[in-house]
Scaffold this motif. Structure first.
Motif, PDB file in Angstrom:
ATOM      1  N   ASN A   1       0.844  -1.197   0.000  1.00 22.04           N
ATOM      2  CA  ASN A   1       0.000   0.000   0.000  1.00 22.04           C
ATOM      3  C   ASN A   1       0.880   1.249   0.000  1.00 22.04           C
ATOM      4  N   ILE A   2       0.542   2.198  -0.854  1.00 23.80           N
ATOM      5  CA  ILE A   2       1.289   3.447  -0.924  1.00 23.80           C
ATOM      6  C   ILE A   2       0.310   4.579  -1.209  1.00 23.80           C
ATOM      7  N   ALA A   3       0.620   5.756  -0.703  1.00 25.50           N
ATOM      8  CA  ALA A   3      -0.194   6.941  -0.977  1.00 25.50           C
ATOM      9  C   ALA A   3       0.721   8.057  -1.445  1.00 25.50           C
ATOM     10  N   PHE A   4       0.359   8.671  -2.556  1.00 22.82           N
ATOM     11  CA  PHE A   4       1.075   9.858  -3.018  1.00 22.82           C
ATOM     12  C   PHE A   4       0.102  10.742  -3.777  1.00 22.82           C
ATOM     13  N   SER A   5       0.550  11.948  -4.096  1.00 23.82           N
ATOM     14  CA  SER A   5      -0.343  12.914  -4.717  1.00 23.82           C
ATOM     15  C   SER A   5      -0.523  12.610  -6.198  1.00 23.82           C
ATOM     16  N   PRO A   6      -1.578  13.157  -6.814  1.00 20.37           N
ATOM     17  CA  PRO A   6      -1.749  13.023  -8.261  1.00 20.37           C
ATOM     18  C   PRO A   6      -0.923  14.031  -9.049  1.00 20.37           C
ATOM     19  N   CYS A   7      -0.055  14.786  -8.385  1.00 18.09           N
ATOM     20  CA  CYS A   7       0.763  15.787  -9.061  1.00 18.09           C
ATOM     21  C   CYS A   7       1.750  15.116 -10.021  1.00 18.09           C
ATOM     22  N   PRO A   8       2.122  15.801 -11.103  1.00 19.06           N
ATOM     23  CA  PRO A   8       2.974  15.190 -12.127  1.00 19.06           C
ATOM     24  C   PRO A   8       4.295  14.630 -11.621  1.00 19.06           C
ATOM     25  N   ASN A   9       4.926  15.294 -10.650  1.00 19.69           N
ATOM     26  CA  ASN A   9       6.212  14.761 -10.195  1.00 19.69           C
ATOM     27  C   ASN A   9       6.062  13.396  -9.544  1.00 19.69           C
TER      28      ASN A   9
ATOM     29  N   VAL B   1       7.450   9.852 -11.140  1.00 24.67           N
ATOM     30  CA  VAL B   1       8.402   9.051 -10.375  1.00 24.67           C
ATOM     31  C   VAL B   1       7.924   7.608 -10.211  1.00 24.67           C
ATOM     32  N   PHE B   2       6.650   7.421  -9.900  1.00 31.71           N
ATOM     33  CA  PHE B   2       6.170   6.082  -9.553  1.00 31.71           C
ATOM     34  C   PHE B   2       5.504   5.337 -10.710  1.00 31.71           C
ATOM     35  N   HIS B   3       5.447   5.946 -11.890  1.00 22.62           N
ATOM     36  CA  HIS B   3       4.804   5.294 -13.025  1.00 22.62           C
ATOM     37  C   HIS B   3       5.318   3.875 -13.256  1.00 22.62           C
ATOM     38  N   ALA B   4       6.623   3.702 -13.327  1.00 23.11           N
ATOM     39  CA  ALA B   4       7.186   2.392 -13.658  1.00 23.11           C
ATOM     40  C   ALA B   4       6.831   1.350 -12.602  1.00 23.11           C
ATOM     41  N   TRP B   5       6.923   1.716 -11.332  1.00 19.33           N
ATOM     42  CA  TRP B   5       6.603   0.754 -10.275  1.00 19.33           C
ATOM     43  C   TRP B   5       5.105   0.437 -10.286  1.00 19.33           C
ATOM     44  N   VAL B   6       4.270   1.453 -10.423  1.00 20.68           N
ATOM     45  CA  VAL B   6       2.820   1.235 -10.446  1.00 20.68           C
ATOM     46  C   VAL B   6       2.430   0.293 -11.582  1.00 20.68           C
ATOM     47  N   HIS B   7       3.143   0.365 -12.698  1.00 20.36           N
ATOM     48  CA  HIS B   7       2.790  -0.428 -13.878  1.00 20.36           C
ATOM     49  C   HIS B   7       3.598  -1.715 -14.002  1.00 20.36           C
ATOM     50  N   GLY B   8       4.210  -2.145 -12.913  1.00 19.82           N
ATOM     51  CA  GLY B   8       4.868  -3.443 -12.894  1.00 19.82           C
ATOM     52  C   GLY B   8       6.127  -3.529 -13.720  1.00 19.82           C
ATOM     53  N   LEU B   9       6.828  -2.423 -13.895  1.00 12.84           N
ATOM     54  CA  LEU B   9       7.997  -2.389 -14.764  1.00 12.84           C
ATOM     55  C   LEU B   9       9.319  -2.497 -13.999  1.00 12.84           C
TER      56      LEU B   9
ATOM     57  N   ARG C   1       3.611   9.567 -19.951  1.00 14.76           N
ATOM     58  CA  ARG C   1       2.847  10.764 -20.325  1.00 14.76           C
ATOM     59  C   ARG C   1       1.343  10.594 -20.091  1.00 14.76           C
ATOM     60  N   GLU C   2       0.765   9.525 -20.603  1.00 15.79           N
ATOM     61  CA  GLU C   2      -0.682   9.330 -20.462  1.00 15.79           C
ATOM     62  C   GLU C   2      -1.081   9.207 -18.997  1.00 15.79           C
ATOM     63  N   TYR C   3      -0.310   8.446 -18.237  1.00  9.92           N
ATOM     64  CA  TYR C   3      -0.580   8.248 -16.807  1.00  9.92           C
ATOM     65  C   TYR C   3      -0.495   9.582 -16.055  1.00  9.92           C
ATOM     66  N   VAL C   4       0.559  10.357 -16.329  1.00  9.60           N
ATOM     67  CA  VAL C   4       0.734  11.642 -15.656  1.00  9.60           C
ATOM     68  C   VAL C   4      -0.438  12.572 -15.952  1.00  9.60           C
ATOM     69  N   LEU C   5      -0.785  12.698 -17.223  1.00 10.64           N
ATOM     70  CA  LEU C   5      -1.842  13.637 -17.600  1.00 10.64           C
ATOM     71  C   LEU C   5      -3.214  13.186 -17.110  1.00 10.64           C
ATOM     72  N   SER C   6      -3.416  11.877 -16.962  1.00 10.09           N
ATOM     73  CA  SER C   6      -4.714  11.387 -16.488  1.00 10.09           C
ATOM     74  C   SER C   6      -4.980  11.782 -15.046  1.00 10.09           C
TER      75      SER C   6
ATOM     76  N   GLU D   1      -6.543  18.402 -15.366  1.00 13.84           N
ATOM     77  CA  GLU D   1      -6.718  19.250 -16.542  1.00 13.84           C
ATOM     78  C   GLU D   1      -5.515  20.139 -16.833  1.00 13.84           C
ATOM     79  N   MET D   2      -4.387  19.806 -16.296  1.00 15.54           N
ATOM     80  CA  MET D   2      -3.157  20.536 -16.560  1.00 15.54           C
ATOM     81  C   MET D   2      -2.690  20.232 -17.991  1.00 15.54           C
ATOM     82  N   SER D   3      -2.153  21.215 -18.680  1.00 13.17           N
ATOM     83  CA  SER D   3      -1.628  20.974 -20.021  1.00 13.17           C
ATOM     84  C   SER D   3      -0.338  20.161 -19.937  1.00 13.17           C
ATOM     85  N   HIS D   4       0.002  19.516 -21.058  1.00 16.19           N
ATOM     86  CA  HIS D   4       1.242  18.734 -21.103  1.00 16.19           C
ATOM     87  C   HIS D   4       2.446  19.634 -20.815  1.00 16.19           C
ATOM     88  N   GLU D   5       2.432  20.854 -21.328  1.00 16.13           N
ATOM     89  CA  GLU D   5       3.568  21.760 -21.143  1.00 16.13           C
ATOM     90  C   GLU D   5       3.752  22.133 -19.676  1.00 16.13           C
TER      91      GLU D   5
END
Length: 279
Positions: free
Chosen positions: A2-10, A14-22, A219-224, A228-232
């Motif tokens: 179990n882990i908790a972190f913010s939905p903010c892009p940073n 950071v955790f995208h790879a671990w969350v997605h089993g990579l 990218r897709e995970y971060v923006l989701s 509603e933040m822009s990619h830039e």
């Protein structure tokens, strides 16, 4: 795990790879996405998740149960909180405009709040007036509409405040860096002391390194999760808050944390910390 972190892009970057089993050998993550004020409360409750992102300002209340990991968090230079007013740019240069005034802050257990109080103690004659806690996305509209005299803002508000017709009174990051020569300790990754902390730190660092090696993969995970933040804007956010300290706190990182918590304890803002518990 179990882990908790913010939905903010940073954090999602950071955790995208671990969350997605990579990350080879890393356990599956059951993620709770929550604002850092909520994760601070989860950590202090005694029954929070096994690992989570909290503000460094909340560390003094949780260090007996949670250990600070040397990676995954947010420290940096040129990324500090801002104090904003509705005054003209010329008028907004004088800290005295805050004397006795109301100031909105996103949390009273945040690095931003500690930096603001430490700065105000040195720079605002007689001190500020009423401190009002409100969700960070409500602060700039409240200052714009005159409901509050000034606002303490974080994250992507650094890039968007001019669209609200606001002026920057001070950049607390610049103040802190010039005063201490150290980076700003913002968000910490902590894990329960009963766990294999070395393994968790290794998986976290591997996730950071994967993110850097494959910047488009998340990218897709971060923006989701980016509200509603822009990619830039999301990329600018990541560029500020994911840096060498995210991979390893190092001596400067630990010195920054010790300086922040030591000064805050002297002002009576946080309990005193046994610095040995930081490593």
């Amino acid at each position: 795990m179990n882990i908790a972190f913010s939905p903010c892009p940073n954090d999602t970057f950071v955790f995208h790879a671990w969350v997605h089993g990579l990350i080879p050998g890393a356990p599956n993550l059951d993620v709770t996405y929550a604002d850092i004020d909520i994760t601070n409360g989860l950590a202090a409750s005694g029954n929070g998740p096994e690992a989570l992102k909290i503000s460094y300002a909340a560390l003094p209340w949780v260090l007996s149960e949670y250990a600070l990991l040397p990676c995954g968090g947010a420290l940096g230079r040129g990324c500090g909180p801002l104090v904003l007013t509705k005054n003209s740019a010329a008028d907004a240069q004088e800290p005295s405009v805050l004397s006795g005034r109301s100031v909105a802050v996103p949390s009273e257990r945040s690095t931003a709040y500690l930096l603001f109080r430490l700065w105000a103690a040195q720079n605002v004659p007689g001190g500020v007036g009423n401190i009002v806690v409100m969700p960070f996305h409500e602060i700039m509209p409240a200052v714009r509409d005159g409901a509050i005299d000034a606002g303490l803002v974080i994250h992507e508000a650094r890039f968007t405040y001019p669209t609200y017709g606001l002026s920057m009174l001070t950049d607390l990051g610049n103040w802190w860096e010039s005063d201490t020569g150290l980076p700003i300790p913002l968000g910490a990754i902590v894990a329960r002391r009963s766990l294999d902390l070395q393994a968790i730190a290794g998986w976290t660092r591997a996730s950071v390194e994967y993110a850097w090696a494959h910047p488009e993969a998340s990218r897709e995970y971060v923006l989701s999760h980016a509200q509603e933040m822009s990619h830039e804007v999301a990329q600018a956010h990541i560029g500020l808050y994911v840096n060498e300290f995210t991979a390893d706190l190092g001596d400067d990182g630990y010195a920054a944390v010790a300086a922040l918590l030591g000064r805050a304890a002297q002002e009576g803002l946080v309990p005193e910390v046994d610095l040995a518990l930081l490593r």
